[in-house]
Design a protein around this motif. Sequence first.
Motif, PDB file in Angstrom:
ATOM      1  N   GLN A   1      32.472  66.142 -35.602  1.00  0.00           N
ATOM      2  CA  GLN A   1      32.494  65.110 -36.625  1.00  0.00           C
ATOM      3  C   GLN A   1      32.708  65.749 -37.994  1.00  0.00           C
ATOM      4  O   GLN A   1      32.134  66.794 -38.301  1.00  0.00           O
ATOM      5  CB  GLN A   1      31.163  64.342 -36.636  1.00  0.00           C
ATOM      6  CG  GLN A   1      30.914  63.508 -35.383  1.00  0.00           C
ATOM      7  CD  GLN A   1      31.757  62.252 -35.350  1.00  0.00           C
ATOM      8  OE1 GLN A   1      32.224  61.770 -36.383  1.00  0.00           O
ATOM      9  NE2 GLN A   1      31.958  61.700 -34.161  1.00  0.00           N
TER      10      GLN A   1
ATOM     11  N   GLU B   1      36.653  55.486 -48.620  1.00  0.00           N
ATOM     12  CA  GLU B   1      37.772  55.388 -47.683  1.00  0.00           C
ATOM     13  C   GLU B   1      37.585  56.348 -46.509  1.00  0.00           C
ATOM     14  O   GLU B   1      37.893  56.012 -45.371  1.00  0.00           O
ATOM     15  CB  GLU B   1      39.093  55.692 -48.396  1.00  0.00           C
ATOM     16  CG  GLU B   1      39.616  54.552 -49.240  1.00  0.00           C
ATOM     17  CD  GLU B   1      41.047  54.807 -49.683  1.00  0.00           C
ATOM     18  OE1 GLU B   1      41.508  55.952 -49.551  1.00  0.00           O
ATOM     19  OE2 GLU B   1      41.691  53.855 -50.152  1.00  0.00           O
TER      20      GLU B   1
ATOM     21  N   VAL C   1      34.733  57.476 -45.340  1.00  0.00           N
ATOM     22  CA  VAL C   1      33.659  56.927 -44.502  1.00  0.00           C
ATOM     23  C   VAL C   1      34.230  55.855 -43.584  1.00  0.00           C
ATOM     24  O   VAL C   1      33.910  55.805 -42.376  1.00  0.00           O
ATOM     25  CB  VAL C   1      32.524  56.354 -45.382  1.00  0.00           C
ATOM     26  CG1 VAL C   1      31.503  55.620 -44.523  1.00  0.00           C
ATOM     27  CG2 VAL C   1      31.848  57.482 -46.169  1.00  0.00           C
ATOM     28  N   ALA C   2      35.098  55.003 -44.126  1.00  0.00           N
ATOM     29  CA  ALA C   2      35.737  53.968 -43.306  1.00  0.00           C
ATOM     30  C   ALA C   2      36.649  54.590 -42.255  1.00  0.00           C
ATOM     31  O   ALA C   2      36.725  54.096 -41.122  1.00  0.00           O
ATOM     32  CB  ALA C   2      36.530  53.018 -44.202  1.00  0.00           C
TER      33      ALA C   2
ATOM     34  N   VAL D   1      36.266  57.423 -40.694  1.00  0.00           N
ATOM     35  CA  VAL D   1      35.438  57.902 -39.580  1.00  0.00           C
ATOM     36  C   VAL D   1      35.009  56.732 -38.700  1.00  0.00           C
ATOM     37  O   VAL D   1      35.003  56.821 -37.464  1.00  0.00           O
ATOM     38  CB  VAL D   1      34.211  58.669 -40.120  1.00  0.00           C
ATOM     39  CG1 VAL D   1      33.253  59.001 -38.978  1.00  0.00           C
ATOM     40  CG2 VAL D   1      34.662  59.942 -40.826  1.00  0.00           C
ATOM     41  N   ARG D   2      34.666  55.615 -39.322  1.00  0.00           N
ATOM     42  CA  ARG D   2      34.244  54.434 -38.552  1.00  0.00           C
ATOM     43  C   ARG D   2      35.390  53.919 -37.666  1.00  0.00           C
ATOM     44  O   ARG D   2      35.194  53.660 -36.477  1.00  0.00           O
ATOM     45  CB  ARG D   2      33.774  53.342 -39.505  1.00  0.00           C
ATOM     46  CG  ARG D   2      33.236  52.100 -38.777  1.00  0.00           C
ATOM     47  CD  ARG D   2      32.640  51.083 -39.735  1.00  0.00           C
ATOM     48  NE  ARG D   2      33.676  50.411 -40.532  1.00  0.00           N
ATOM     49  CZ  ARG D   2      33.883  50.631 -41.820  1.00  0.00           C
ATOM     50  NH1 ARG D   2      33.136  51.508 -42.467  1.00  0.00           N
ATOM     51  NH2 ARG D   2      34.823  49.972 -42.472  1.00  0.00           N
ATOM     52  N   TYR D   3      36.579  53.792 -38.249  1.00  0.00           N
ATOM     53  CA  TYR D   3      37.738  53.336 -37.464  1.00  0.00           C
ATOM     54  C   TYR D   3      38.060  54.321 -36.343  1.00  0.00           C
ATOM     55  O   TYR D   3      38.400  53.920 -35.216  1.00  0.00           O
ATOM     56  CB  TYR D   3      38.957  53.174 -38.370  1.00  0.00           C
ATOM     57  CG  TYR D   3      38.880  52.004 -39.318  1.00  0.00           C
ATOM     58  CD1 TYR D   3      38.564  50.727 -38.860  1.00  0.00           C
ATOM     59  CD2 TYR D   3      39.145  52.165 -40.669  1.00  0.00           C
ATOM     60  CE1 TYR D   3      38.507  49.651 -39.734  1.00  0.00           C
ATOM     61  CE2 TYR D   3      39.093  51.089 -41.557  1.00  0.00           C
ATOM     62  CZ  TYR D   3      38.765  49.848 -41.078  1.00  0.00           C
ATOM     63  OH  TYR D   3      38.702  48.780 -41.941  1.00  0.00           O
TER      64      TYR D   3
ATOM     65  N   ASN E   1      35.974  56.377 -34.755  1.00  0.00           N
ATOM     66  CA  ASN E   1      34.963  56.291 -33.697  1.00  0.00           C
ATOM     67  C   ASN E   1      35.175  55.042 -32.839  1.00  0.00           C
ATOM     68  O   ASN E   1      34.974  55.073 -31.617  1.00  0.00           O
ATOM     69  CB  ASN E   1      33.559  56.296 -34.308  1.00  0.00           C
ATOM     70  CG  ASN E   1      33.198  57.657 -34.899  1.00  0.00           C
ATOM     71  OD1 ASN E   1      33.768  58.681 -34.518  1.00  0.00           O
ATOM     72  ND2 ASN E   1      32.245  57.674 -35.826  1.00  0.00           N
ATOM     73  N   GLN E   2      35.584  53.947 -33.472  1.00  0.00           N
ATOM     74  CA  GLN E   2      35.881  52.734 -32.711  1.00  0.00           C
ATOM     75  C   GLN E   2      37.054  52.981 -31.754  1.00  0.00           C
ATOM     76  O   GLN E   2      37.040  52.538 -30.604  1.00  0.00           O
ATOM     77  CB  GLN E   2      36.204  51.587 -33.664  1.00  0.00           C
ATOM     78  CG  GLN E   2      35.031  51.094 -34.487  1.00  0.00           C
ATOM     79  CD  GLN E   2      35.443  50.095 -35.557  1.00  0.00           C
ATOM     80  OE1 GLN E   2      36.630  49.814 -35.761  1.00  0.00           O
ATOM     81  NE2 GLN E   2      34.450  49.548 -36.269  1.00  0.00           N
ATOM     82  N   ARG E   3      38.020  53.693 -32.247  1.00  0.00           N
ATOM     83  CA  ARG E   3      39.192  54.018 -31.420  1.00  0.00           C
ATOM     84  C   ARG E   3      38.793  54.882 -30.234  1.00  0.00           C
ATOM     85  O   ARG E   3      39.274  54.679 -29.117  1.00  0.00           O
ATOM     86  CB  ARG E   3      40.229  54.729 -32.276  1.00  0.00           C
ATOM     87  CG  ARG E   3      41.417  55.298 -31.534  1.00  0.00           C
ATOM     88  CD  ARG E   3      42.335  56.010 -32.519  1.00  0.00           C
ATOM     89  NE  ARG E   3      43.422  56.678 -31.840  1.00  0.00           N
ATOM     90  CZ  ARG E   3      43.346  57.906 -31.334  1.00  0.00           C
ATOM     91  NH1 ARG E   3      42.209  58.583 -31.430  1.00  0.00           N
ATOM     92  NH2 ARG E   3      44.383  58.452 -30.726  1.00  0.00           N
TER      93      ARG E   3
ATOM     94  N   GLU F   1      43.047  49.947 -40.987  1.00  0.00           N
ATOM     95  CA  GLU F   1      42.565  50.686 -39.822  1.00  0.00           C
ATOM     96  C   GLU F   1      43.306  52.009 -39.641  1.00  0.00           C
ATOM     97  O   GLU F   1      42.824  52.901 -38.959  1.00  0.00           O
ATOM     98  CB  GLU F   1      42.709  49.836 -38.558  1.00  0.00           C
ATOM     99  CG  GLU F   1      41.797  48.627 -38.512  1.00  0.00           C
ATOM    100  CD  GLU F   1      41.894  47.879 -37.205  1.00  0.00           C
ATOM    101  OE1 GLU F   1      42.494  48.425 -36.256  1.00  0.00           O
ATOM    102  OE2 GLU F   1      41.372  46.759 -37.119  1.00  0.00           O
TER     103      GLU F   1
ATOM    104  N   GLY G   1      41.898  55.653 -39.890  1.00  0.00           N
ATOM    105  CA  GLY G   1      41.429  56.448 -38.757  1.00  0.00           C
ATOM    106  C   GLY G   1      42.398  57.535 -38.359  1.00  0.00           C
ATOM    107  O   GLY G   1      42.014  58.531 -37.728  1.00  0.00           O
TER     108      GLY G   1
END
Length: 458
Positions: free
Chosen positions: A122, A131, A133-134, A136-138, A140-142, A206, A209
């Motif tokens: 990570q 941006e 931070v977002a 990383v979130r996108y 991880n969702q992927r 998105e 990511g």
Amino acid sequence: MEDPSNRSAPQTAGEEASSSGGHQPAVRRVAAVSSPALSAARLSLPGVMDTEGRVDESRLRMHIFKNGGVSPSERGLVWRFLFGMYPCSSTALERSLLQEQLAVRYRVMKRKWQQFLPSSVQMHLNGTDAELVAAVRYFNQRQAQLQQQTQDLSEELRDRLAFLELQAQILFERFTFDSEELCEAIRIIDKDVPRTNRDLSYYQGEGLGNLLVLRDILITYAAFHPEVSYAQGMNDLCSRFLEVLDSEVDTFWSFSCYMEKFSKDFRADGLHRKIELEADLLKELDPQLYAHLATDSMENFTFCHRWLLLGFQREFEHRDALRLFEILSCDHLELISQQVDRARYQERLARKYSTEDRSECELQAINTDFTFELFICAAILLENRECLLRCRDDIQLIQFTSSLQGTLDLNSTLKKAERHFYNYCKRCAWDYMNVHCRAQKSKEEDFLYQLRSLFVLR
């Protein structure tokens, strides 16, 4: 050269990336892991691909040069051949098997370094970049979606992939990492990846990511290429591949193939050599401008560093920068040099067996180290000759180069670079003509016509 993108409706950079493979929706925000459907896709370029899917490499490269690149809809597939991920001699069936093998190998390689340095899986965030931070979130969702897709595979496919994975594990079993060097590479990558141009539509929404996809590709490359590792600027270069190919696996392998040839440019000695060649070429084309720029206060052409390292990425509009990278990578100069050498050899044979002309005059050698990117660079310098002659130190030169960002016209620059190259070949090949070989003028003009026909000069 005609801009191939003018043959269809204009597209944004993100749309170009999404349509480059010809199989994705109109807007693609998150990179695919791999693109198996492309293995059977066909190129519409005339005479380039046969019925079984084999590509005539020479025709492909010459088509790219003579037509000023390919259309955005063909670019993804073309780059997979152009940069060596797909062998041009492979059939569509062979490529489908290769695609599976490359995907599994990449997955095993990435997992190996992640197990070696679990703390680096990570990206560490400081919380000030919303941006990122977002992103990383996108990302991880992927990753969660990919795990679900793996579970949904058929039993037959899972068995085949398990066998390929076993082969890959054996292949990389003995590969070891230098912890200190790899950690240092990851430290630099984590600084550079956030600096990648986020204004591109490919990294919007998105698509943020994809920054983390880019990070994984770069770390995997550095881990398994310790002799190269990572150097600043590779993130921008690799980002081009990711945007166009829109596939993590395909980007890794295409980028790796590219770096086999050009990794030396990221070493001090390699880039120094390229700058020396640019100086030598300018000395041939404009001795006065060369003498002005070669003074100590100008730092000997180091202001061209970024141009040559990143293929003029910031000097042209993004769409044109992609097209130029494609043109520079098609090795047309090498193909042309081969044809010139063949013609020169035939001319020498004709003189050897001629009863009318026994002169010993030799043709001046063409410097094949003068790659086309050097002629592009020279064309920019000569176009801005008066401004450069007014520069008195390296600070003014840096200000000059900064002022060019995003302002240059690619078609105009290409035409000028082609003409400079053509005139250089003409002078090198035929300087002896006026002194020794007037009787051969008709033959020489015929050869000159053949040389000129290799270009699209307007």
